[in-house]
Scaffold this active site. Sequence first.
Site, PDB file in Angstrom:
ATOM      1  N   VAL A  79       0.688  -1.367  -0.112  1.00 41.04           N
ATOM      2  CA  VAL A  79       0.384   0.140   0.338  1.00 41.04           C
ATOM      3  C   VAL A  79       0.733   1.373  -0.057  1.00 41.04           C
ATOM      4  O   VAL A  79       1.303   1.117   1.072  1.00 41.04           O
ATOM      5  CB  VAL A  79      -0.798   0.555   1.004  1.00 41.04           C
ATOM      6  CG1 VAL A  79      -1.891   1.298   1.038  1.00 41.04           C
ATOM      7  CG2 VAL A  79      -1.481  -1.345   1.433  1.00 41.04           C
ATOM      8  N   ASP A  80       1.439   1.947  -0.962  1.00 41.36           N
ATOM      9  CA  ASP A  80       2.271   3.110  -1.413  1.00 41.36           C
ATOM     10  C   ASP A  80       3.587   2.338  -0.708  1.00 41.36           C
ATOM     11  O   ASP A  80       4.036   3.312  -0.464  1.00 41.36           O
ATOM     12  CB  ASP A  80       1.878   4.233  -1.002  1.00 41.36           C
ATOM     13  CG  ASP A  80       0.395   4.220  -1.506  1.00 41.36           C
ATOM     14  OD1 ASP A  80      -0.168   3.878  -2.605  1.00 41.36           O
ATOM     15  OD2 ASP A  80      -0.299   5.363  -0.517  1.00 41.36           O
ATOM     16  N   SER A  81       3.676   0.939  -0.477  1.00 38.64           N
ATOM     17  CA  SER A  81       5.074   0.616  -0.320  1.00 38.64           C
ATOM     18  C   SER A  81       6.403   0.867  -0.596  1.00 38.64           C
ATOM     19  O   SER A  81       7.217  -0.305  -0.138  1.00 38.64           O
ATOM     20  CB  SER A  81       5.276   0.028   1.304  1.00 38.64           C
ATOM     21  OG  SER A  81       4.144  -1.426   1.168  1.00 38.64           O
TER      22      SER A  81
END
Length: 154
Positions: A144-146
Amino acid sequence: MHDTGKPDLPITTLEDLAKRIPDWAAELGFRRLAISDADPGAHAAHLQAWLEQGYHGDMDYMQRHLELRRHPDQLLPGVLRVITVLMDYLAPGAAPLPLLEQGQKAYISRYALGRDYHKLMRRKLARLAGRIQSAAGGNYRAFVDSAPVLERAY
């Protein structure tokens, strides 16, 4: 039995699994889901050209992890498919417009009004991946956006 109380039908083929995954995702609150090949295709070349033209500005991380963006099998060896989900994360009952109409108050983004969507989505992705893993085995990584992933390509 899972979250809905409905019994799962047996999964005998990958096609059966692909048909069930969207239902499982919807039960967890994901609004849309796509299952894609892991190869980002022409999007990787587009990103390369975009970077060469300097459109990334000060976002140096875009260049730093270019190979990972172009080759997701470096993030998870043997990856065959990428499952991408979409979730509305505006908190239920949030009323952003009245807040904006007040001259002395503001907010930066709608997602900042609720729980941290990174944690919320990662927990739900782990639950979805667990169901898939129970049905078909295999490995997964939830991002997640990581991670340097070309989300728009998928």
